[in-house]
Scaffold this motif. Structure first.
Motif, PDB file in Angstrom:
ATOM      1  N   PRO A 312      14.599  69.188 120.435  1.00  0.00           N
ATOM      2  CA  PRO A 312      14.518  70.422 119.506  1.00  0.00           C
ATOM      3  C   PRO A 312      14.592  71.586 120.195  1.00  0.00           C
ATOM      4  CG  PRO A 312      13.007  68.592 119.052  1.00  0.00           C
ATOM      5  CD  PRO A 312      13.661  68.070 120.324  1.00  0.00           C
ATOM      6  N   SER A 313      14.824  71.775 121.366  1.00  0.00           N
ATOM      7  CA  SER A 313      14.733  72.805 121.939  1.00  0.00           C
ATOM      8  C   SER A 313      16.177  73.714 121.772  1.00  0.00           C
ATOM      9  CB  SER A 313      14.788  72.704 123.621  1.00  0.00           C
ATOM     10  OG  SER A 313      16.030  72.101 124.041  1.00  0.00           O
ATOM     11  N   GLY A 314      17.198  73.145 121.116  1.00  0.00           N
ATOM     12  CA  GLY A 314      18.600  73.661 120.744  1.00  0.00           C
ATOM     13  C   GLY A 314      18.360  74.372 119.517  1.00  0.00           C
ATOM     14  N   ASN A 315      17.553  73.982 118.719  1.00  0.00           N
ATOM     15  CA  ASN A 315      17.428  74.700 117.218  1.00  0.00           C
ATOM     16  C   ASN A 315      17.599  76.211 117.298  1.00  0.00           C
ATOM     17  OD1 ASN A 315      16.886  72.934 115.118  1.00  0.00           O
ATOM     18  ND2 ASN A 315      15.096  72.272 116.292  1.00  0.00           N
ATOM     19  N   PRO A 316      16.825  77.220 117.908  1.00  0.00           N
ATOM     20  CA  PRO A 316      17.040  78.486 117.907  1.00  0.00           C
ATOM     21  C   PRO A 316      18.510  78.912 117.972  1.00  0.00           C
ATOM     22  CG  PRO A 316      15.104  77.963 119.073  1.00  0.00           C
ATOM     23  CD  PRO A 316      15.744  76.706 119.020  1.00  0.00           C
ATOM     24  N   ARG A 317      18.912  78.199 119.142  1.00  0.00           N
ATOM     25  CA  ARG A 317      20.424  78.495 119.175  1.00  0.00           C
ATOM     26  C   ARG A 317      21.228  78.259 118.112  1.00  0.00           C
ATOM     27  NH1 ARG A 317      22.906  76.877 125.027  1.00  0.00           N
ATOM     28  NH2 ARG A 317      21.150  78.467 125.534  1.00  0.00           N
ATOM     29  N   GLN A 318      21.331  76.921 117.715  1.00  0.00           N
ATOM     30  CA  GLN A 318      22.263  76.449 116.605  1.00  0.00           C
ATOM     31  C   GLN A 318      21.943  76.992 115.446  1.00  0.00           C
ATOM     32  OE1 GLN A 318      24.421  73.893 116.979  1.00  0.00           O
ATOM     33  NE2 GLN A 318      23.746  73.654 119.202  1.00  0.00           N
ATOM     34  N   LEU A 319      20.519  77.207 114.970  1.00  0.00           N
ATOM     35  CA  LEU A 319      20.482  77.749 113.773  1.00  0.00           C
ATOM     36  C   LEU A 319      20.366  79.343 113.711  1.00  0.00           C
ATOM     37  CD1 LEU A 319      17.278  75.556 112.790  1.00  0.00           C
ATOM     38  CD2 LEU A 319      19.649  75.233 112.600  1.00  0.00           C
ATOM     39  N   VAL A 320      19.961  79.981 114.360  1.00  0.00           N
ATOM     40  CA  VAL A 320      20.040  81.684 114.419  1.00  0.00           C
ATOM     41  C   VAL A 320      21.088  82.137 115.052  1.00  0.00           C
ATOM     42  CG1 VAL A 320      18.684  83.541 115.169  1.00  0.00           C
ATOM     43  CG2 VAL A 320      17.335  81.538 114.411  1.00  0.00           C
ATOM     44  N   GLN A 321      21.507  81.832 116.087  1.00  0.00           N
ATOM     45  CA  GLN A 321      22.654  82.358 116.766  1.00  0.00           C
ATOM     46  C   GLN A 321      24.112  82.053 116.322  1.00  0.00           C
ATOM     47  OE1 GLN A 321      21.806  82.056 120.932  1.00  0.00           O
ATOM     48  NE2 GLN A 321      21.603  84.109 121.297  1.00  0.00           N
ATOM     49  N   PHE A 322      24.079  80.770 116.052  1.00  0.00           N
ATOM     50  CA  PHE A 322      25.490  80.077 115.548  1.00  0.00           C
ATOM     51  C   PHE A 322      25.629  79.965 113.894  1.00  0.00           C
ATOM     52  CE2 PHE A 322      25.467  77.585 119.551  1.00  0.00           C
ATOM     53  CZ  PHE A 322      25.905  78.551 120.355  1.00  0.00           C
ATOM     54  N   GLY A 323      24.401  79.954 113.250  1.00  0.00           N
ATOM     55  CA  GLY A 323      24.232  80.017 111.912  1.00  0.00           C
ATOM     56  C   GLY A 323      24.724  78.637 111.260  1.00  0.00           C
ATOM     57  N   PHE A 324      24.532  77.706 112.246  1.00  0.00           N
ATOM     58  CA  PHE A 324      24.777  76.448 111.452  1.00  0.00           C
ATOM     59  C   PHE A 324      23.593  75.830 110.730  1.00  0.00           C
ATOM     60  CE2 PHE A 324      27.341  75.634 115.725  1.00  0.00           C
ATOM     61  CZ  PHE A 324      28.343  76.344 115.131  1.00  0.00           C
ATOM     62  N   PHE A 325      23.921  74.759 109.827  1.00  0.00           N
ATOM     63  CA  PHE A 325      22.930  74.136 109.221  1.00  0.00           C
ATOM     64  C   PHE A 325      23.069  72.546 109.172  1.00  0.00           C
ATOM     65  CE2 PHE A 325      21.356  71.988 105.160  1.00  0.00           C
ATOM     66  CZ  PHE A 325      20.059  72.782 105.127  1.00  0.00           C
ATOM     67  N   THR A 326      22.153  71.985 109.984  1.00  0.00           N
ATOM     68  CA  THR A 326      22.152  70.786 110.606  1.00  0.00           C
ATOM     69  C   THR A 326      21.713  69.766 109.938  1.00  0.00           C
ATOM     70  OG1 THR A 326      20.271  71.403 112.023  1.00  0.00           O
ATOM     71  CG2 THR A 326      22.425  72.074 112.924  1.00  0.00           C
ATOM     72  N   ASN A 327      21.750  69.707 108.842  1.00  0.00           N
ATOM     73  CA  ASN A 327      21.121  68.629 107.942  1.00  0.00           C
ATOM     74  C   ASN A 327      22.498  67.850 107.782  1.00  0.00           C
ATOM     75  OD1 ASN A 327      18.687  69.572 107.974  1.00  0.00           O
ATOM     76  ND2 ASN A 327      18.439  69.419 105.864  1.00  0.00           N
ATOM     77  N   SER A 328      22.296  66.395 107.627  1.00  0.00           N
ATOM     78  CA  SER A 328      23.367  65.388 107.528  1.00  0.00           C
ATOM     79  C   SER A 328      23.862  65.592 105.959  1.00  0.00           C
ATOM     80  CB  SER A 328      22.798  63.909 107.477  1.00  0.00           C
ATOM     81  OG  SER A 328      23.683  63.005 107.168  1.00  0.00           O
ATOM     82  N   GLY A 329      25.114  65.518 105.780  1.00  0.00           N
ATOM     83  CA  GLY A 329      26.006  65.674 104.502  1.00  0.00           C
ATOM     84  C   GLY A 329      27.167  66.452 104.659  1.00  0.00           C
ATOM     85  N   GLY A 330      27.520  67.001 105.822  1.00  0.00           N
ATOM     86  CA  GLY A 330      28.737  67.644 105.867  1.00  0.00           C
ATOM     87  C   GLY A 330      29.487  66.812 106.741  1.00  0.00           C
ATOM     88  N   ILE A 331      31.015  66.796 106.449  1.00  0.00           N
ATOM     89  CA  ILE A 331      31.945  66.115 106.975  1.00  0.00           C
ATOM     90  C   ILE A 331      33.256  66.868 107.165  1.00  0.00           C
ATOM     91  CG2 ILE A 331      33.232  63.704 107.438  1.00  0.00           C
ATOM     92  CD1 ILE A 331      31.187  62.418 106.064  1.00  0.00           C
ATOM     93  N   PRO A 332      33.899  67.294 108.326  1.00  0.00           N
ATOM     94  CA  PRO A 332      35.257  67.576 108.386  1.00  0.00           C
ATOM     95  C   PRO A 332      36.295  66.718 107.918  1.00  0.00           C
ATOM     96  CG  PRO A 332      34.641  67.256 110.594  1.00  0.00           C
ATOM     97  CD  PRO A 332      33.307  66.981 109.752  1.00  0.00           C
ATOM     98  N   ILE A 333      37.171  67.010 107.083  1.00  0.00           N
ATOM     99  CA  ILE A 333      38.289  66.149 106.424  1.00  0.00           C
ATOM    100  C   ILE A 333      39.444  65.979 107.402  1.00  0.00           C
ATOM    101  CG2 ILE A 333      39.507  65.730 104.351  1.00  0.00           C
ATOM    102  CD1 ILE A 333      37.644  67.147 102.774  1.00  0.00           C
ATOM    103  N   VAL A 334      39.389  64.965 108.087  1.00  0.00           N
ATOM    104  CA  VAL A 334      40.407  64.709 109.078  1.00  0.00           C
ATOM    105  C   VAL A 334      41.330  63.598 108.528  1.00  0.00           C
ATOM    106  CG1 VAL A 334      41.119  64.135 111.273  1.00  0.00           C
ATOM    107  CG2 VAL A 334      39.116  65.653 110.938  1.00  0.00           C
ATOM    108  N   VAL A 335      42.608  63.536 108.308  1.00  0.00           N
ATOM    109  CA  VAL A 335      43.441  62.805 107.867  1.00  0.00           C
ATOM    110  C   VAL A 335      44.546  62.420 108.964  1.00  0.00           C
ATOM    111  CG1 VAL A 335      44.913  61.787 106.084  1.00  0.00           C
ATOM    112  CG2 VAL A 335      42.696  63.158 105.405  1.00  0.00           C
ATOM    113  N   ASP A 336      44.948  61.217 109.411  1.00  0.00           N
ATOM    114  CA  ASP A 336      46.009  61.094 110.261  1.00  0.00           C
ATOM    115  C   ASP A 336      45.885  61.897 111.597  1.00  0.00           C
ATOM    116  OD1 ASP A 336      46.610  59.066 109.004  1.00  0.00           O
ATOM    117  OD2 ASP A 336      48.461  59.917 108.165  1.00  0.00           O
TER     118      ASP A 336
END
Length: 380
Positions: A312-336
């Motif tokens: 959990p120590s990575g939360n401040p950086r991921q959420l505040v500095q990078f603005g990521f939302f880290t709940n499951s449910g997002g997937i990049p669409i990569v085809v071939d």
């Protein structure tokens, strides 16, 4: 007295019948029953109605040989249904939403403010200051004097004399789905700028017959003239996005629930969006954040969700500095091996899981050509 009493009873019966009829005619277009009780709102447009209006407008656009973007909002301003046809650029898409929001705020066509600006150009800045977009193409969605949402259409050049414009498309679609609509506001002729210059305007078009190409099948990505319009043949197609969303929606329904779904292209521009009945702002907004995070990180959001549970120590950086939302449910669409967009799902999908809902949609659209998250085998 008996005649008066009987007449009064008859009027009351007819009034009740008329009221019941009005309620019934409204009920088919709005969220109802236990779902409406859950969100404390019996007067907001349902997904089925929003989809029918948007699809009808799209079909009208195809007959005209043009592409459009459509946004439908509920009466609280939440996204209910959005779709951009292939070849639409950023401004076509965002202005469609701006028109819908203007119509919702005004409870009137967005063209009413456009006409004001035509008559008094100095008023445009004030319109913008209060959050309005004074342009034609936005209409409130009103049934039996009840505001249930708003529609905004953008992306096509008006040919009013020939019976076509973004606004006309929305009006015809609403008439077909909801029944007769009020007549459209008069179109005023544009005012010529008093200080118009003569600077030469360059062209920026591909040579005739030249179109961007992709190694992926045309049903997966924007292709042909639409790709030439945006100089890009590696963006997910509107029809592929629809198939993903519809499969995820059906999968959630089988689990006894609904979902909020956002599908974006590799530039982060919305391609398709749906808000299932009963979904609220947090479900809708987090679905969008998941799609954006998956696009930015080029990873499923479940990866960071697991990593942050482990550390959990990575939360401040991921959420505040990078603005990521880290709940499951997002997937990049990569085809071939080619990323063509991203998907975000929120709302639980009937308890089946947001990520699983997204996976079902991706498999339906792309089969075994799509890259999916793989979890390590559980140890005994």
């Amino acid at each position: 007295m008996k005649r008066i009493h009987v007449a009064g009873l008859l009027w009351a019966v007819l009034a009740l019948a008329a009221t019941a009829s009005a309620q019934n005619s409204t009920s088919q277009f709005v969220i109802g029953g236990e779902t409406a009780k859950k969100i404390h709102n019996f007067s907001t447009i349902n997904l089925a109605t929003a989809e029918r209006i948007a699809d009808t407008c799209e079909n009208l656009a195809r007959k005209e040989g043009v592409a459009i973007s459509v946004y439908i909002l509920d009466n609280e301003g939440n996204h209910v249904y959005m779709h951009r046809m292939d070849g639409q650029g950023y401004l076509n898409i965002v202005t469609a939403e701006m028109k819908a929001r203007t119509a919702l705020l005004l409870r009137a066509p967005s063209k009413t403010r456009m006409n004001q600006v035509i008559q008094n150009p100095d008023s445009e800045l004030q319109q913008i200051q209060i959050g309005l977009f004074p342009n034609s193409g936005g209409l409130p969605i009103i049934v039996n004097d009840q505001l249930i949402g708003a529609i905004g259409v953008g992306g096509s050049a008006p040919r009013v004399a020939q019976g076509w414009s973004d606004e006309i498309c929305a009006h015809k679609a609403m008439t077909e789905v909801l029944g007769p609509q009020p007549p459209l506001v008069q179109d005023l002729p544009p005012r010529t700028a008093a200080n118009r210059g003569n600077a030469p305007v360059p062209r920026f078009d591909l040579a005739q017959g030249v179109v961007p190409r992709s190694s992926l099948p045309p049903e997966f990505v924007v292709s042909g003239k639409a790709a030439a319009n945006i100089f890009d043949a590696n963006q997910i197609s509107g029809e592929a996005a629809k198939k993903i969303a519809q499969t995820c929606r059906d999968w959630a329904a089988q689990k006894g629930g609904t979902a909020s779904i956002y599908i974006i292209d590799t530039h982060g521009t919305f391609v398709h969006q749906e808000r299932g009945d009963g979904q609220i702002y947090t479900n809708i907004h987090t679905a969008m954040l998941k799609a954006q995070t998956a696009l930015q990180t080029r990873q499923p959001t479940s990866i960071r969700a697991a990593q942050l549970r482990n550390d959990p120590s990575g939360n401040p950086r991921q959420l505040v500095q990078f603005g990521f939302f880290t709940n499951s449910g997002g997937i990049p669409i990569v085809v071939d091996g080619e990323m063509i967009g991203a998907i975000g799902v929120g709302g639980g999908a009937g308890g089946g899981g947001d990520e699983n809902c997204a996976i079902e949609g991706l498999k339906a659209a792309f089969g075994n050509r799509v890259l999916l998250p793989v979890y390590p085998a559980k140890s005994n």
